[in-house]
Design an enzyme around this catalytic site. Structure first.
Site, mmCIF file in Angstrom:
data_model
loop_
_atom_site.group_PDB
_atom_site.id
_atom_site.type_symbol
_atom_site.label_atom_id
_atom_site.label_comp_id
_atom_site.label_asym_id
_atom_site.label_seq_id
_atom_site.Cartn_x
_atom_site.Cartn_y
_atom_site.Cartn_z
ATOM 1 N N GLU A 1 38.335 35.802 24.758
ATOM 2 C CA GLU A 1 38.107 36.409 26.096
ATOM 3 C C GLU A 1 38.562 35.364 27.097
ATOM 4 O OE1 GLU A 1 36.939 36.712 29.604
ATOM 5 O OE2 GLU A 1 34.875 36.466 28.878
ATOM 6 N N CYS B 1 35.510 35.436 35.268
ATOM 7 C CA CYS B 1 36.727 36.066 34.759
ATOM 8 C C CYS B 1 36.853 37.497 35.258
ATOM 9 C CB CYS B 1 36.734 36.045 33.237
ATOM 10 S SG CYS B 1 36.760 34.401 32.519
#
Length: 452
Positions: free
Chosen positions: A226, A260
């Site tokens: 990720e 993010c």
């Protein structure tokens, strides 16, 4: 390793690092613990995981203060992070057995089914921006599946890393089932190359992800990544502007913009551009920057000094290339790693803030002519983690959501992670999924059993 408080750049504590010899000894202990743990029934695993949730809630203030001190998150958000960790522990304690139950499938066999066996010892390389949540969203499903965990946390949050290890131990998990490795990145290859470590997961930057993927690929080990994101926040001409802007400010400024899945590129159709610019700038200007331990603070410091310099580089380069500075654009005077809430408009291709991920309190507004151009610009990115789309035409939104290249699309809402929903990205944002029933199946052997 040194934990430094970013609100004043003062040393909190130093921690001795593990040597390569220490690492190998720890891996042996973790492997031994996992071989016994995999045989423990789900009900017993669940009791311990529920206990971990109880510990998190009962010591929420202690853990929240630790998070805020080590990486600068405002205390309100730190408390919420600890609560979310407790939620994911309870979620997998309640659902792991159901998610990993044998799946019976009718074939030419007398009986055939899919079984889900634990993979073994899994290395987690985790970032500093959500120092508890990123770890627990890996650890809760991994441990409930019968695996063991090795944590290589970010070097600036060693206190958080050791606290998490302590939580699992206090909750009654085997002593060495989840261990922290206080090591720098240079020792990660030693861990991945060890035959006792069966898989790896990383949340972090693209270079770090590429390095771990290359190491894991060389020794043929499963990995989940990720990575970064440059999430579009698309505002169409029929968007309801008040909730849209309120969410835009929150989506950009959570964790001082160090997320993010924070909204980073605000793609606005020309018919609503002026209104959005004015309201967004006013919303950002109203935020209070200050001490993260003060409950009235909205924006804390960035986690490190180098991050302040990097976000300022991106802003100044974009202004020099023609972006219009509507607010901020500089660091806050005084001590600490503070950068003022910033709004840039008239942003276009070729500008630094258009092409790079901006990890800080900087909102970039990109004008487009219509919804077709909005989708094209949204997809004009190397990243594909999340996206937010604002329109009152839900049928149209469903169709456009199919066209957006990302791991998730939130319509009239802020992109967020939820234990019940899969989380992950495409393109340079990584691969694999965390959370939901998909996440717990990333680190199991999906085994076919055929019987005549």
């Amino acid at each position: 390793m040194r934990a430094i408080n970013p609100k004043n750049n003062r040393l909190i504590k130093e921690y001795p690092e593990h040597t390569e010899e220490d690492v190998k000894k720890i891996i042996a202990l973790v492997q031994n613990a996992q071989e016994k743990w995999r045989k423990v029934p789900f009900a017993e695993r669940a009791l311990r995981m529920h206990r971990a949730a109880e510990i998190l809630r009962s010591r929420k203030e202690e853990f929240a203060r630790l998070i805020s001190d080590e990486m600068g998150k405002i205390i309100r958000e730190s408390r919420a992070e600890v609560e979310k960790c407790a939620w994911v522990c309870d979620y997998y304690a309640d659902h792991a057995q159901e998610f990993l139950a044998d799946e019976h499938i009718a074939t030419d066999a007398t009986q055939s089914y899919v079984a889900f066996d634990p993979m073994g010892v899994v290395l987690a390389v985790m970032p500093w921006n959500f120092p508890f949540w990123q770890v627990f969203r890996f650890a809760a499903p991994a441990l409930m599946a019968g695996n063991a965990g090795l944590l290589k946390h970010a070097s600036n949050v060693p206190g958080c890393a050791l606290a998490i290890e302590g939580i699992f131990r206090e909750a009654g998990f085997p002593e060495h089932l989840f261990r922290t490795l206080l090591i720098k990145a240079s020792l990660v290859p030693v861990v991945i190359n060890d035959s006792r470590v069966k898989a790896a997961t990383l949340t972090g930057s693209e270079p770090a992800g590429a390095a771990v993927a290359a190491l894991a690929g060389k020794v043929i080990k499963k990995n989940v990544l990720e990575l970064g994101g440059s999430d579009p926040f698309i505002v169409l001409d029929d968007a309801e502007m008040e909730p849209c802007v309120a969410t835009a400010v929150q989506a950009r400024m959570i964790n001082a913009g160090q997320s993010c899945i924070a909204a980073k590129r605000f793609i606005v159709v020309e018919s609503r551009l002026r209104e959005f610019e004015e309201k967004m700038t006013a919303g950002m200007a109203a935020l209070k920057t200050g001490d993260p331990l003060d409950d009235s603070t909205d924006v804390g410091p960035l986690a490190r000094e180098d991050l302040v310099k990097e976000i300022d580089r991106q802003v100044q380069a974009s202004v020099a290339a023609g972006a219009q500075l509507l607010l901020g654009g500089k660091r806050k005077e005084g001590e600490g790693c503070y950068y003022l809430p910033t709004v840039l408009s008239a942003v276009g291709p070729g500008m630094t803030v258009f092409t790079e991920e901006t990890f800080g309190p900087v909102a970039t507004i990109i004008p487009v002519k219509n919804e077709q151009e909005a989708i094209r610009v949204a997809n004009e990115s190397e990243f594909g983690l999340g996206a937010s789309l604002w329109t009152q035409d839900i049928d149209k939104a469903r169709k456009l959501a199919r066209e957006i290249q990302s791991g998730s699309v939130f319509i009239n809402g802020m992109v967020k992670s939820d234990p019940r929903l899969p989380f992950g990205g495409i393109k340079r944002s990584g691969y694999g999924r965390e959370l939901s029933h998909y996440g717990i199946k990333e680190f199991v052997n999906i085994k076919t059993v055929w019987i005549r």
